[in-house]
Design a protein around this motif. Structure first.
Motif, mmCIF file in Angstrom:
data_model
loop_
_atom_site.group_PDB
_atom_site.id
_atom_site.type_symbol
_atom_site.label_atom_id
_atom_site.label_comp_id
_atom_site.label_asym_id
_atom_site.label_seq_id
_atom_site.Cartn_x
_atom_site.Cartn_y
_atom_site.Cartn_z
ATOM 1 N N THR A 156 0.799 -1.064 0.042
ATOM 2 C CA THR A 156 -0.133 -0.136 0.110
ATOM 3 C C THR A 156 0.854 1.362 -0.055
ATOM 4 O O THR A 156 0.681 2.073 -0.844
ATOM 5 N N THR A 157 1.937 1.165 0.907
ATOM 6 C CA THR A 157 2.993 2.404 0.913
ATOM 7 C C THR A 157 3.329 2.364 -0.362
ATOM 8 O O THR A 157 3.719 3.696 -0.833
ATOM 9 N N GLN A 158 3.884 1.581 -1.243
ATOM 10 C CA GLN A 158 4.726 1.546 -2.360
ATOM 11 C C GLN A 158 3.616 2.176 -3.469
ATOM 12 O O GLN A 158 4.175 2.930 -4.111
ATOM 13 N N ASN A 159 2.520 1.875 -3.599
ATOM 14 C CA ASN A 159 1.465 2.295 -4.313
ATOM 15 C C ASN A 159 1.199 3.820 -4.228
ATOM 16 O O ASN A 159 1.180 4.461 -4.986
ATOM 17 N N GLU A 160 1.244 4.155 -2.752
ATOM 18 C CA GLU A 160 0.984 5.738 -2.647
ATOM 19 C C GLU A 160 2.319 6.261 -2.844
ATOM 20 O O GLU A 160 2.114 7.576 -3.404
ATOM 21 N N ILE A 161 3.398 5.885 -2.710
ATOM 22 C CA ILE A 161 4.560 6.522 -3.211
ATOM 23 C C ILE A 161 4.690 6.806 -4.694
ATOM 24 O O ILE A 161 4.912 7.771 -5.316
ATOM 25 N N ILE A 162 4.430 5.703 -5.455
ATOM 26 C CA ILE A 162 4.253 5.763 -7.098
ATOM 27 C C ILE A 162 3.139 6.807 -7.282
ATOM 28 O O ILE A 162 3.702 7.253 -8.337
ATOM 29 N N ALA A 163 2.221 6.689 -6.883
ATOM 30 C CA ALA A 163 1.128 7.610 -7.251
ATOM 31 C C ALA A 163 1.470 9.087 -6.950
ATOM 32 O O ALA A 163 1.240 9.719 -7.733
ATOM 33 N N GLU A 164 2.316 9.282 -5.914
ATOM 34 C CA GLU A 164 2.561 10.715 -5.599
ATOM 35 C C GLU A 164 3.851 11.121 -6.404
ATOM 36 O O GLU A 164 3.772 12.281 -6.924
ATOM 37 N N PHE A 165 4.769 10.178 -6.585
ATOM 38 C CA PHE A 165 6.014 10.722 -7.255
ATOM 39 C C PHE A 165 6.231 10.130 -8.825
ATOM 40 O O PHE A 165 7.415 10.412 -9.460
ATOM 41 N N GLY A 166 5.497 9.026 -9.101
ATOM 42 C CA GLY A 166 5.453 8.578 -10.480
ATOM 43 C C GLY A 166 6.576 7.260 -10.606
ATOM 44 O O GLY A 166 7.153 6.963 -9.673
ATOM 45 N N THR A 167 6.692 6.832 -11.734
ATOM 46 C CA THR A 167 7.550 5.699 -12.018
ATOM 47 C C THR A 167 9.123 6.042 -11.906
ATOM 48 O O THR A 167 9.744 5.040 -12.003
ATOM 49 N N ASP A 168 9.497 7.183 -11.653
ATOM 50 C CA ASP A 168 10.919 7.736 -11.745
ATOM 51 C C ASP A 168 11.531 6.957 -10.573
ATOM 52 O O ASP A 168 12.819 7.134 -10.345
ATOM 53 N N VAL A 169 10.586 6.645 -9.381
ATOM 54 C CA VAL A 169 11.270 6.115 -8.154
ATOM 55 C C VAL A 169 11.720 4.466 -8.368
ATOM 56 O O VAL A 169 12.036 3.906 -7.358
ATOM 57 N N LEU A 170 11.201 3.902 -9.526
ATOM 58 C CA LEU A 170 11.382 2.624 -9.574
ATOM 59 C C LEU A 170 12.504 2.216 -9.974
ATOM 60 O O LEU A 170 13.164 2.739 -11.127
ATOM 61 N N GLY A 171 13.251 1.007 -9.687
ATOM 62 C CA GLY A 171 14.451 0.659 -10.363
ATOM 63 C C GLY A 171 14.192 -0.376 -11.387
ATOM 64 O O GLY A 171 12.953 -0.549 -11.865
ATOM 65 N N LEU A 172 15.103 -1.171 -11.945
ATOM 66 C CA LEU A 172 14.747 -2.136 -12.982
ATOM 67 C C LEU A 172 14.050 -3.123 -12.698
ATOM 68 O O LEU A 172 13.385 -3.810 -13.512
ATOM 69 N N ASN A 173 13.865 -3.435 -11.408
ATOM 70 C CA ASN A 173 13.201 -4.777 -10.814
ATOM 71 C C ASN A 173 11.754 -4.193 -10.789
ATOM 72 O O ASN A 173 10.687 -5.048 -10.222
ATOM 73 N N LYS A 174 11.309 -3.183 -11.233
ATOM 74 C CA LYS A 174 9.801 -2.280 -10.927
ATOM 75 C C LYS A 174 9.553 -2.548 -9.560
ATOM 76 O O LYS A 174 8.361 -2.124 -9.385
ATOM 77 N N LYS A 175 10.619 -2.305 -8.617
ATOM 78 C CA LYS A 175 10.407 -1.912 -7.249
ATOM 79 C C LYS A 175 11.078 -0.573 -7.050
ATOM 80 O O LYS A 175 11.934 -0.152 -7.905
ATOM 81 N N ILE A 176 10.792 -0.075 -5.607
ATOM 82 C CA ILE A 176 11.114 1.433 -5.312
ATOM 83 C C ILE A 176 12.529 1.224 -5.157
ATOM 84 O O ILE A 176 13.034 0.410 -4.451
ATOM 85 N N ASP A 177 13.325 1.888 -5.658
ATOM 86 C CA ASP A 177 14.835 2.065 -5.775
ATOM 87 C C ASP A 177 14.860 3.143 -4.474
ATOM 88 O O ASP A 177 14.593 4.433 -4.791
ATOM 89 N N ASN A 178 15.501 2.775 -3.525
ATOM 90 C CA ASN A 178 15.938 3.678 -2.391
ATOM 91 C C ASN A 178 16.638 5.167 -2.836
ATOM 92 O O ASN A 178 16.262 6.070 -2.172
#
Length: 197
Positions: A44-66
């Motif tokens: 849920t947190t990950q989806n909220e962050i992606i909704a807020e900041f877009g897919t620029d926060v994702l790494g190659l594995n489609k997970k949030i990259d710190n």
């Protein structure tokens, strides 16, 4: 059970003090560590962050990259506030839930919350006492850069987004100064800790 907040700027020595309090018998809740767990394990947190900041926060594995998230979130105060608005309710709930569990166990007399943004988030009002660890900017910069996790620009950008040390000192119940050796720091920390016995 006393609830104590421990805070300080990057490179202040806060983590070392936190370890000491743990060694001396406190339950230590590491808010920074817990926020990373929430970030990477709570969908849920990950989806909220992606909704807020877009897919620029994702790494190659489609997970949030710190690192990508940090680059965006620490750009300015607005972005940091937006990230905190997502993360902090989850962290506060974790703190409350953990306090309830620890109280039931009746093993600890001190519950220490180790968190960088205790005053910035208003969480100080939930604590019985707040301890601020402070150190000269020169020393904090050296420590932060020697850890290898941040470069000078990253450090200065993050530093600018936290309250100035003096503001935190003015509000603190106890202040630990870290401008000398580790032995001196441990002695000063013990003096503060003894107030809670």
């Amino acid at each position: 059970m006393l609830k104590i907040g421990l805070t300080g700027g990057i490179g202040s020595g806060k983590s070392f003090i936190s370890e000491l309090f743990g060694k001396w018998g406190s339950y230590v809740f590491d808010a920074d560590k817990k926020s990373k767990e929430i970030l990477f394990n709570n969908e849920t947190t990950q989806n909220e962050i992606i909704a807020e900041f877009g897919t620029d926060v994702l790494g190659l594995n489609k997970k949030i990259d710190n690192q990508k998230l940090a680059n965006i979130a620490f750009q300015n105060e607005d972005y940091q506030l937006r990230l905190n608005a997502i993360m902090h309710p989850y962290i506060f709930k974790e703190i409350d839930d953990t306090i309830s569990l620890v109280l039931k166990e009746k093993k600890f007399e001190i519950f220490l919350v180790d968190a960088a943004l205790i005053y910035e988030t208003g969480f100080d009002i939930h604590m019985d006492y707040v301890v601020v660890v402070t150190s000269r900017l020169k020393f904090r910069t050296e420590r932060a850069l020697s850890s290898g996790k941040l470069n000078r620009d990253d450090f200065l950008r993050r530093e600018a987004l936290q309250w100035p040390d003096q503001d935190k000192i003015n509000m603190a119940d106890f202040v630990i100064h870290n401008n000398g050796t580790k032995s001196e720091l441990e002695l000063e920390a013990k003096k503060v800790f003894d107030n809670f016995q």
